[in-house]
Design a protein around this motif. Structure first.
Motif, mmCIF file in Angstrom:
data_model
loop_
_atom_site.group_PDB
_atom_site.id
_atom_site.type_symbol
_atom_site.label_atom_id
_atom_site.label_comp_id
_atom_site.label_asym_id
_atom_site.label_seq_id
_atom_site.Cartn_x
_atom_site.Cartn_y
_atom_site.Cartn_z
ATOM 1 N N ARG A 32 -69.206 17.915 20.937
ATOM 2 C CA ARG A 32 -67.769 18.102 20.691
ATOM 3 C C ARG A 32 -67.073 18.497 21.984
ATOM 4 N N GLN A 33 -65.826 18.034 22.110
ATOM 5 C CA GLN A 33 -65.033 18.434 23.283
ATOM 6 C C GLN A 33 -63.594 18.640 22.848
ATOM 7 N N ARG A 34 -63.067 19.831 23.129
ATOM 8 C CA ARG A 34 -61.657 20.078 22.829
ATOM 9 C C ARG A 34 -60.900 20.133 24.155
ATOM 10 N N PHE A 35 -59.858 19.299 24.252
ATOM 11 C CA PHE A 35 -59.044 19.287 25.471
ATOM 12 C C PHE A 35 -57.894 20.268 25.305
ATOM 13 N N MET A 36 -57.774 21.171 26.283
ATOM 14 C CA MET A 36 -56.681 22.156 26.249
ATOM 15 C C MET A 36 -55.964 22.103 27.591
ATOM 16 N N PRO A 37 -54.719 22.597 27.645
ATOM 17 C CA PRO A 37 -53.979 22.493 28.906
ATOM 18 C C PRO A 37 -54.730 23.130 30.086
ATOM 19 N N GLY A 38 -55.485 24.217 29.852
ATOM 20 C CA GLY A 38 -56.217 24.874 30.952
ATOM 21 C C GLY A 38 -57.473 24.129 31.360
ATOM 22 N N GLY A 39 -57.950 23.199 30.512
ATOM 23 C CA GLY A 39 -59.187 22.463 30.815
ATOM 24 C C GLY A 39 -59.993 22.265 29.546
ATOM 25 N N PRO A 40 -60.941 21.304 29.539
ATOM 26 C CA PRO A 40 -61.707 21.012 28.319
ATOM 27 C C PRO A 40 -62.805 22.042 28.038
ATOM 28 N N LEU A 41 -63.111 22.194 26.753
ATOM 29 C CA LEU A 41 -64.254 23.005 26.312
ATOM 30 C C LEU A 41 -65.234 22.061 25.631
ATOM 31 N N ALA A 42 -66.450 21.941 26.175
ATOM 32 C CA ALA A 42 -67.478 21.092 25.550
ATOM 33 C C ALA A 42 -68.465 21.980 24.813
ATOM 34 N N LEU A 43 -68.815 21.550 23.594
ATOM 35 C CA LEU A 43 -69.839 22.244 22.787
ATOM 36 C C LEU A 43 -70.948 21.213 22.562
ATOM 37 N N LEU A 44 -72.036 21.388 23.276
ATOM 38 C CA LEU A 44 -73.075 20.352 23.281
ATOM 39 C C LEU A 44 -74.277 20.828 22.476
ATOM 40 N N PRO A 45 -74.788 19.967 21.554
ATOM 41 C CA PRO A 45 -75.810 20.434 20.613
ATOM 42 C C PRO A 45 -77.193 20.587 21.244
ATOM 43 N N LEU A 46 -77.761 21.792 21.131
ATOM 44 C CA LEU A 46 -79.133 22.041 21.584
ATOM 45 C C LEU A 46 -80.030 22.216 20.358
ATOM 46 N N GLN A 47 -81.318 22.453 20.616
ATOM 47 C CA GLN A 47 -82.242 22.645 19.480
ATOM 48 C C GLN A 47 -81.963 23.971 18.779
ATOM 49 N N ASP A 48 -82.470 24.114 17.567
ATOM 50 C CA ASP A 48 -82.357 25.347 16.772
ATOM 51 C C ASP A 48 -80.916 25.787 16.601
ATOM 52 N N ASP A 49 -80.000 24.799 16.583
ATOM 53 C CA ASP A 49 -78.581 25.072 16.352
ATOM 54 C C ASP A 49 -77.928 25.961 17.394
ATOM 55 N N TRP A 50 -78.484 25.992 18.593
ATOM 56 C CA TRP A 50 -77.761 26.559 19.733
ATOM 57 C C TRP A 50 -76.843 25.466 20.286
ATOM 58 N N CYS A 51 -75.824 25.872 21.027
ATOM 59 C CA CYS A 51 -74.973 24.902 21.735
ATOM 60 C C CYS A 51 -74.892 25.323 23.196
ATOM 61 N N SER A 52 -74.793 24.318 24.063
ATOM 62 C CA SER A 52 -74.506 24.606 25.467
ATOM 63 C C SER A 52 -73.006 24.415 25.642
ATOM 64 N N ILE A 53 -72.323 25.415 26.215
ATOM 65 C CA ILE A 53 -70.891 25.195 26.453
ATOM 66 C C ILE A 53 -70.642 24.942 27.926
ATOM 67 N N VAL A 54 -69.726 24.019 28.185
ATOM 68 C CA VAL A 54 -69.185 23.822 29.537
ATOM 69 C C VAL A 54 -67.677 23.946 29.359
ATOM 70 N N TRP A 55 -67.126 25.041 29.842
ATOM 71 C CA TRP A 55 -65.727 25.375 29.589
ATOM 72 C C TRP A 55 -65.003 25.395 30.932
ATOM 73 N N SER A 56 -64.136 24.394 31.136
ATOM 74 C CA SER A 56 -63.386 24.312 32.403
ATOM 75 C C SER A 56 -62.120 25.147 32.256
ATOM 76 N N LEU A 57 -61.935 26.073 33.182
ATOM 77 C CA LEU A 57 -60.852 27.065 33.036
ATOM 78 C C LEU A 57 -60.157 27.293 34.368
ATOM 79 N N PRO A 58 -58.854 27.637 34.318
ATOM 80 C CA PRO A 58 -58.216 28.062 35.564
ATOM 81 C C PRO A 58 -59.008 29.237 36.156
#
Ligand SMILES: Cc1cc2nc3c(=O)[nH]c(=O)nc-3n(C[C@H](O)[C@H](O)[C@H](O)COP(=O)(O)OP(=O)(O)OC[C@H]3O[C@@H](n4cnc5c(N)ncnc54)[C@H](O)[C@@H]3O)c2cc1C
Length: 407
Positions: A207-233
């Motif tokens: 999943r990726q949500r685009f916001m004015p400050g930058g996108p937030l990615a929620l990437l599916p890992l095993q055991d229902d963890w997620c890796s986030i990559v959150w681009s921010l000012p």
């Protein structure tokens, strides 16, 4: 470090994923190759997922399969995802499914340290005796002669190689030593990465949500963890980095719109400066750049390491063919072929990332309208959707033979 008599075919500075993949692909073509890494050997652990995770394309999977290391990744930890959902703060959305392009998955999340560990192991176990790995060792001096490069190493040893390759990352010391400049542009953003555990299963959807400050990615890992990559000012990234875990998880709930319910747990967080960069040249005399040493792009489409792995496969193809034909692997004509090939593939991906960043990291109403129209058109036109996904799955590249399942 032992002195070698005949020059190496290729010496590689940097044992990141790209340097190790290049060494593995060259070894498979029978080249005499050595990798020199400033840090220690990779140390993947099966406990908490590594903070740094890459989304590998099916083209990258195919290359790793062909080199015989993909099964070792699958045995340890890999998270395929079958769908991508992207949406913006105003609610415009687009969805992609693996079935749209008849693929089993749209991508595979693999920890950075795991990718390095399996490639390093493949090199260590290489039967030919033509492969060397040197950790805690860097190249201190280079003299380019007519028939080879003469290298002085940090442990005092000297090495000769017919081709020298910089795979030592975005701030490549070797690229600077060889006099190749870069063009860089900061996004004024930092990427915040962490492993987090939401209360609702991710269902193998990236999943990726685009916001004015930058996108937030929620990437599916095993055991229902997620890796986030959150681009921010930058200032906001620093602020979030210093929050305690509960306050950080609350901020993440707000940013994600609780698309996966509320966040329950977070691992350690790390910040990366975000910038775009291209080297002025990819090659010099008996010298080539691969991976982040050649180009850096915004992580919003998760293409960085995939472009680097394609560089490695393309250079291994050009050098492997030269060796088979009895041609000098440092031949400038062959290196120019590599440079033309990969620059013409990498540059459009970088432009596409610049375009996405311009369109999405902004609250301007005209750009919002353009985004809505773009999302709607892509979502509703199957042909447009297929073309878009195909471009992303192959990183828009003229694929090297390795990515087509050939040698
Ligand atoms: C926040 C963030 C998220 C990302 N997410 C994704 C993603 O989802 N998908 C994706 O494809 N890409 C992603 N990327 C990009 C990806 O991480 C890089 O493109 C990739 O790591 C580049 O690999 P590399 O081997 O070229 O360089 P690196 O991984 O930087 O490796 C360089 C190696 O060289 C070594 N080295 C440095 N200096 C020397 C020296 N002087 N001598 C010898 N060795 C040296 C270093 O120790 C290191 O081991 C992301 C990047 C960021 C910042």
């Amino acid at each position: 470090m032992p002195m070698v008599d005949a020059p190496l075919d290729v010496a590689i500075s940097g044992a990141g994923p790209v340097g190790l993949m290049l060494a593995t692909a060259l070894a498979a073509r029978g080249a005499r190759v050595a990798v020199f890494e400033a840090g220690g050997p990779p140390d993947w652990s099966s406990e908490l997922p590594d903070m740094r995770v890459s989304s590998l394309t099916p083209a990258s999977r195919c290359m790793l399969q062909r080199l015989g290391v993909w099964d070792a990744i699958v045995e340890r930890r890999v998270s395929p995802f079958e769908a991508i959902h992207a949406w913006d703060a105003a609610g415009a959305a687009v969805r992609f499914h693996a079935a749209d392009v008849d693929e089993p998955a749209l991508g595979y999340l693999v920890e950075h340290s795991l990718l390095q560990t399996v490639l390093d192991r493949a090199l260590r176990q290489h039967q030919s005796g033509r492969v060397q790995r040197h950790y805690h060792c860097r190249i201190d001096d280079v003299l380019v002669d007519t028939d080879c490069c003469r290298l002085r190493m940090s442990d005092g040893a000297t090495v000769r190689a017919r081709l020298l390759v910089a795979a030592d990352g975005a701030r490549s010391a070797l690229r600077q030593r060889m006099g190749i400049d870069v063009r860089s542009r900061s996004y004024g953003q930092q990427g915040l990465v962490a492993a987090v555990r939401p209360s609702v299963s991710h269902g193998r959807i990236a999943r990726q949500r685009f916001m004015p400050g930058g996108p937030l990615a929620l990437l599916p890992l095993q055991d229902d963890w997620c890796s986030i990559v959150w681009s921010l000012p930058e200032a906001e990234a620093q602020r979030l980095q210093t929050l305690d875990d509960d306050a950080f998880l609350a901020a993440l709930d707000e940013a994600s719109g609780e698309v996966l319910g509320s966040m329950r747990e977070t691992g350690p967080r790390r910040l990366f400066p975000l910038y775009a960069q291209q080297a002025d040249r990819y090659v010099g005399r008996r010298f080539a750049l691969v991976g982040d040493a050649a180009h850096v792009i915004h992580p919003l489409a998760g293409q960085g390491v995939n472009l680097g792995l394609l560089d490695a496969a393309a250079l291994a193809e050009v050098v492997g063919d030269a060796l088979e034909e009895g041609v000098d692997p440092g031949s400038h004509a062959r290196l120019r072929r590599y440079a033309r090939w990969r620059r013409s593939d990498n540059q459009p991906v970088q432009w596409a990332m610049e375009g996405f960043h311009w369109l999405f990291s902004n609250a301007d109403p005209a750009r919002r309208l353009a985004r809505n129209l773009g999302f709607m058109a892509t979502d509703r036109l199957p042909m447009a959707k297929r073309l878009f996904v195909r471009f992303a799955l192959t990183s828009g590249a003229h694929l090297p033979r390795l990515a087509l399942g050939k040698r």
